[in-house]
Design an enzyme around this catalytic site. Structure first.
Site: not given
Length: 201
Positions: A13-14, A16, A35-36, A38, A54, A137, A143
């Protein structure tokens, strides 16, 4: 003064992009990216939908994330220094402890964990329509690459489920239109933060 901002919202969505622009312009500003936190791929369960899960809260080490956020709340000056964030020296207040310190917490499931609901001073949530989300997406390199059908079969249904849960949390959330151009979205949020900080002083 300590001020904690949540920037949540749909995948791609924007969040970051907006966060990275704000970090550059807000004084004494640290960031925690969800996200760091996970878990490792082998710790992610496969759900009834056949996909690795996820996009659910159990895919994240929320305890570690909560401890990180609370570490900042307890001592923003120490946190800033340990994360290499320069403290502004141009402030009228020479003592770093008395300056304004801002923490941005950014992620896709910010408002679905009860441990963090009481830390935010301001909550933003970026949303974009299904087709645009799917398009963005599909252009991203992850990764762990998305298997075919993941977006329709898991990502979007989980987004809708979590958004409904979040809307029942009674948090005061300001919704943002992720279709706006990046600059317009940034200006809107930056001005809002500045006004909120002035009212807090």
């Amino acid at each position: 003064m300590k001020y904690v901002i949540g920037i949540g919202g749909v995948t791609n969505g924007g969040k970051t992009t907006l966060t990275n622009k704000l970090i550059k312009t807000l004084p004494n500003c640290c960031v925690v990216h969800q996200d760091d936190f996970f878990k490792k791929p082998d710790q992610i369960e496969v759900g009834e939908d056949g996909f690795k899960q996820w996009d659910v809260i159990t895919a994240l080490d929320m305890e570690a994330m909560t401890n990180t956020v609370k570490g900042w709340v307890e001592n923003p000056v120490k946190f800033s220094r340990s994360h290499g964030v320069p403290l502004s020296s141009s402030s009228d207040v020479a003592n770093p402890d008395e300056q304004t310190h801002i923490l941005i917490v950014e992620g896709f499931l910010l408002y679905n964990d009860p441990q963090l609901l009481d830390v935010y001073d301001k909550c933003y949530y970026i949303s974009i329509p299904y087709e645009e989300c799917k398009r963005r997406r599909s252009t991203r390199q992850y990764t762990v690459p998305d298997p075919p059908g993941l977006f329709e079969g898991h990502v979007w249904p989980m987004y809708l489920k979590h958004r409904t849960e979040m809307e029942g949390s009674c948090l005061d959330i300001e919704y943002l239109d992720g279709l706006k151009c990046k600059e317009e979205l940034y200006n809107q949020v930056y001005e809002d933060i500045q006004n909120n900080l002035l009212h807090r002083l």
